[in-house]
Scaffold this motif. Structure first.
Motif, PDB file in Angstrom:
ATOM      1  N   HIS A 121      -7.814   3.575   1.246  1.00  0.00           N
ATOM      2  CA  HIS A 121      -8.348   4.921   1.011  1.00  0.00           C
ATOM      3  C   HIS A 121      -7.422   6.048   1.433  1.00  0.00           C
ATOM      4  O   HIS A 121      -7.405   7.102   0.806  1.00  0.00           O
ATOM      5  N   LYS A 122      -6.646   5.862   2.474  1.00  0.00           N
ATOM      6  CA  LYS A 122      -5.765   6.938   2.943  1.00  0.00           C
ATOM      7  C   LYS A 122      -4.650   7.234   1.942  1.00  0.00           C
ATOM      8  O   LYS A 122      -4.076   8.311   1.953  1.00  0.00           O
ATOM      9  N   VAL A 123      -4.342   6.290   1.082  1.00  0.00           N
ATOM     10  CA  VAL A 123      -3.251   6.418   0.122  1.00  0.00           C
ATOM     11  C   VAL A 123      -3.730   6.881  -1.255  1.00  0.00           C
ATOM     12  O   VAL A 123      -2.981   7.491  -2.009  1.00  0.00           O
ATOM     13  N   LEU A 124      -4.985   6.632  -1.584  1.00  0.00           N
ATOM     14  CA  LEU A 124      -5.485   6.920  -2.935  1.00  0.00           C
ATOM     15  C   LEU A 124      -5.199   8.345  -3.419  1.00  0.00           C
ATOM     16  O   LEU A 124      -4.701   8.510  -4.536  1.00  0.00           O
ATOM     17  N   PRO A 125      -5.485   9.402  -2.646  1.00  0.00           N
ATOM     18  CA  PRO A 125      -5.203  10.747  -3.170  1.00  0.00           C
ATOM     19  C   PRO A 125      -3.724  10.965  -3.522  1.00  0.00           C
ATOM     20  O   PRO A 125      -3.414  11.645  -4.496  1.00  0.00           O
ATOM     21  N   SER A 126      -2.811  10.354  -2.769  1.00  0.00           N
ATOM     22  CA  SER A 126      -1.381  10.547  -3.058  1.00  0.00           C
ATOM     23  C   SER A 126      -0.953   9.838  -4.343  1.00  0.00           C
ATOM     24  O   SER A 126       0.034  10.242  -4.969  1.00  0.00           O
ATOM     25  N   LEU A 127      -1.663   8.805  -4.760  1.00  0.00           N
ATOM     26  CA  LEU A 127      -1.313   8.116  -6.008  1.00  0.00           C
ATOM     27  C   LEU A 127      -1.494   9.035  -7.209  1.00  0.00           C
ATOM     28  O   LEU A 127      -0.725   8.976  -8.167  1.00  0.00           O
ATOM     29  N   VAL A 146      -7.576  16.710  -6.945  1.00  0.00           N
ATOM     30  CA  VAL A 146      -8.538  15.761  -6.388  1.00  0.00           C
ATOM     31  C   VAL A 146      -8.736  16.106  -4.917  1.00  0.00           C
ATOM     32  O   VAL A 146      -7.916  16.824  -4.335  1.00  0.00           O
ATOM     33  N   PRO A 147      -9.793  15.595  -4.304  1.00  0.00           N
ATOM     34  CA  PRO A 147      -9.930  15.812  -2.862  1.00  0.00           C
ATOM     35  C   PRO A 147      -8.678  15.327  -2.127  1.00  0.00           C
ATOM     36  O   PRO A 147      -8.079  14.319  -2.509  1.00  0.00           O
ATOM     37  N   CYS A 148      -8.280  16.050  -1.094  1.00  0.00           N
ATOM     38  CA  CYS A 148      -7.031  15.719  -0.393  1.00  0.00           C
ATOM     39  C   CYS A 148      -7.171  14.509   0.517  1.00  0.00           C
ATOM     40  O   CYS A 148      -6.158  13.945   0.939  1.00  0.00           O
ATOM     41  N   ALA A 149      -8.383  14.104   0.820  1.00  0.00           N
ATOM     42  CA  ALA A 149      -8.586  12.929   1.669  1.00  0.00           C
ATOM     43  C   ALA A 149      -9.810  12.157   1.194  1.00  0.00           C
ATOM     44  O   ALA A 149     -10.789  12.740   0.738  1.00  0.00           O
ATOM     45  N   TRP A 150      -9.725  10.832   1.300  1.00  0.00           N
ATOM     46  CA  TRP A 150     -10.856   9.966   0.999  1.00  0.00           C
ATOM     47  C   TRP A 150     -11.499   9.652   2.345  1.00  0.00           C
ATOM     48  O   TRP A 150     -10.853   9.087   3.226  1.00  0.00           O
ATOM     49  N   PRO A 151     -12.763  10.004   2.554  1.00  0.00           N
ATOM     50  CA  PRO A 151     -13.400   9.824   3.862  1.00  0.00           C
ATOM     51  C   PRO A 151     -13.424   8.362   4.320  1.00  0.00           C
ATOM     52  O   PRO A 151     -13.582   7.443   3.506  1.00  0.00           O
ATOM     53  N   ASP A 152     -13.300   8.172   5.621  1.00  0.00           N
ATOM     54  CA  ASP A 152     -13.296   6.829   6.205  1.00  0.00           C
ATOM     55  C   ASP A 152     -14.582   6.053   5.918  1.00  0.00           C
ATOM     56  O   ASP A 152     -14.550   4.830   5.843  1.00  0.00           O
ATOM     57  N   ASP A 153     -15.696   6.758   5.757  1.00  0.00           N
ATOM     58  CA  ASP A 153     -16.983   6.080   5.619  1.00  0.00           C
ATOM     59  C   ASP A 153     -17.461   5.938   4.169  1.00  0.00           C
ATOM     60  O   ASP A 153     -18.600   5.533   3.936  1.00  0.00           O
ATOM     61  N   ARG A 154     -16.615   6.226   3.184  1.00  0.00           N
ATOM     62  CA  ARG A 154     -17.033   6.138   1.780  1.00  0.00           C
ATOM     63  C   ARG A 154     -16.348   4.961   1.079  1.00  0.00           C
ATOM     64  O   ARG A 154     -15.134   4.952   0.890  1.00  0.00           O
ATOM     65  N   PHE A 155     -17.155   3.989   0.700  1.00  0.00           N
ATOM     66  CA  PHE A 155     -16.679   2.813  -0.034  1.00  0.00           C
ATOM     67  C   PHE A 155     -17.309   2.776  -1.423  1.00  0.00           C
ATOM     68  O   PHE A 155     -17.124   1.815  -2.155  1.00  0.00           O
ATOM     69  N   ASP A 156     -18.064   3.818  -1.790  1.00  0.00           N
ATOM     70  CA  ASP A 156     -19.008   3.760  -2.893  1.00  0.00           C
ATOM     71  C   ASP A 156     -18.751   4.766  -4.014  1.00  0.00           C
ATOM     72  O   ASP A 156     -19.683   5.251  -4.641  1.00  0.00           O
ATOM     73  N   LYS A 200       0.808  -1.226   0.000  1.00  0.00           N
ATOM     74  CA  LYS A 200       0.000   0.000   0.000  1.00  0.00           C
ATOM     75  C   LYS A 200       0.837   1.271   0.000  1.00  0.00           C
ATOM     76  O   LYS A 200       0.362   2.311  -0.426  1.00  0.00           O
ATOM     77  N   ASP A 201       2.090   1.198   0.448  1.00  0.00           N
ATOM     78  CA  ASP A 201       2.947   2.386   0.492  1.00  0.00           C
ATOM     79  C   ASP A 201       3.938   2.459  -0.672  1.00  0.00           C
ATOM     80  O   ASP A 201       4.847   3.284  -0.659  1.00  0.00           O
ATOM     81  N   ASP A 202       3.770   1.619  -1.690  1.00  0.00           N
ATOM     82  CA  ASP A 202       4.655   1.597  -2.861  1.00  0.00           C
ATOM     83  C   ASP A 202       4.066   2.425  -4.005  1.00  0.00           C
ATOM     84  O   ASP A 202       4.090   2.013  -5.163  1.00  0.00           O
ATOM     85  N   GLY A 203       3.541   3.606  -3.697  1.00  0.00           N
ATOM     86  CA  GLY A 203       2.825   4.411  -4.676  1.00  0.00           C
ATOM     87  C   GLY A 203       3.624   4.783  -5.905  1.00  0.00           C
ATOM     88  O   GLY A 203       3.131   4.689  -7.028  1.00  0.00           O
ATOM     89  N   ALA A 204       4.869   5.206  -5.728  1.00  0.00           N
ATOM     90  CA  ALA A 204       5.675   5.634  -6.881  1.00  0.00           C
ATOM     91  C   ALA A 204       5.917   4.469  -7.836  1.00  0.00           C
ATOM     92  O   ALA A 204       5.752   4.611  -9.055  1.00  0.00           O
ATOM     93  N   ALA A 205       6.292   3.314  -7.297  1.00  0.00           N
ATOM     94  CA  ALA A 205       6.538   2.143  -8.151  1.00  0.00           C
ATOM     95  C   ALA A 205       5.245   1.665  -8.806  1.00  0.00           C
ATOM     96  O   ALA A 205       5.231   1.313  -9.992  1.00  0.00           O
ATOM     97  N   LEU A 206       4.169   1.644  -8.050  1.00  0.00           N
ATOM     98  CA  LEU A 206       2.870   1.254  -8.598  1.00  0.00           C
ATOM     99  C   LEU A 206       2.502   2.127  -9.781  1.00  0.00           C
ATOM    100  O   LEU A 206       2.193   1.632 -10.867  1.00  0.00           O
ATOM    101  N   MET A 207       2.547   3.439  -9.583  1.00  0.00           N
ATOM    102  CA  MET A 207       2.100   4.347 -10.645  1.00  0.00           C
ATOM    103  C   MET A 207       3.044   4.332 -11.844  1.00  0.00           C
ATOM    104  O   MET A 207       2.600   4.519 -12.980  1.00  0.00           O
ATOM    105  N   ALA A 208       4.330   4.086 -11.635  1.00  0.00           N
ATOM    106  CA  ALA A 208       5.251   3.940 -12.767  1.00  0.00           C
ATOM    107  C   ALA A 208       4.831   2.738 -13.611  1.00  0.00           C
ATOM    108  O   ALA A 208       4.835   2.797 -14.849  1.00  0.00           O
ATOM    109  N   ASP A 209       4.441   1.647 -12.958  1.00  0.00           N
ATOM    110  CA  ASP A 209       3.974   0.459 -13.666  1.00  0.00           C
ATOM    111  C   ASP A 209       2.635   0.735 -14.351  1.00  0.00           C
ATOM    112  O   ASP A 209       2.432   0.380 -15.518  1.00  0.00           O
TER     113      ASP A 209
END
Length: 184
Positions: free
Chosen positions: A127-133, A143-153, A104-113
């Motif tokens: 969700h806590k990592v999605l905006p940084s990707l 994009v919104p700076c945070a993905w709310p804890d209660d939003r899965f939808d 979940k914390d390998d954002g740079a490598a993930l997005m390069a791929d």
């Protein structure tokens, strides 16, 4: 050339006071797994993302699927479980690349791929990592700076444009109680 569309989703519902305990695919209690409602969402997402391209605003069927892998320091299986039904459906009717090697914390490598792929790419992540990707996209939109804890939808949809990427949000509206509003 890279993908023409990138879809970001949060893993489905996790264990909580609202959704109950986590259960693995065999129904055994496992707090690193999805709650029962999460498994319901995973099944509904499989139908949404495997639909013919003229349904559900088109071009949602991914040719590549990424899910955060369970590894050292993160035993969560939820991202992988969220897309497992979809990957099974896609493998039965077409070829799909399925990747779970990034933590979940390998954002740079993930997005390069991700940027080396073609077609539509789906990423199911924490969700806590999605905006940084998104910051790893060239010409990234706001994009919104945070993905709310209660939003899965919600689905975040990024389409390639001449200067970079456009961004829209699509409420999933798959299960009772899903919100029609976007994340602000």
């Amino acid at each position: 050339m890279g993908p023409h569309r990138i879809l970001l989703i949060r893993h489905a519902e996790k264990p909580s006071a609202v959704f109950g305990s986590g259960v693995d695919a065999d129904g055994h209690t496992d707090e690193a797994s999805l709650a029962v409602r999460g498994w319901q969402r995973a099944g509904a997402l499989a139908q949404r993302f495997s639909a013919p391209e003229d349904e559900h605003e088109g071009r949602l069927r991914p040719s590549t699927v990424y899910a955060a892998g369970a590894g050292k320091g993160n035993g969560s299986k939820r991202s992988m479980q969220t897309v497992a039904p979809l990957v099974a459906v896609l493998r039965a009717c077409a070829q799909v690349r399925y990747e779970t090697t990034y933590g979940k914390d390998d954002g740079a490598a993930l997005m390069a791929d991700v940027l080396m792929q073609t077609g539509v790419v789906l990423i199911a992540w924490e969700h806590k990592v999605l905006p940084s990707l998104v910051a790893h996209l060239p010409g990234a939109p706001n994009v919104p700076c945070a993905w709310p804890d209660d939003r899965f939808d919600v689905i975040w949809v990024f389409d390639r444009t001449a200067p970079g990427w456009s961004f829209v949000q699509q409420p999933q509206l798959l299960l009772a109680g899903d919100s029609a509003s976007t994340i602000v």
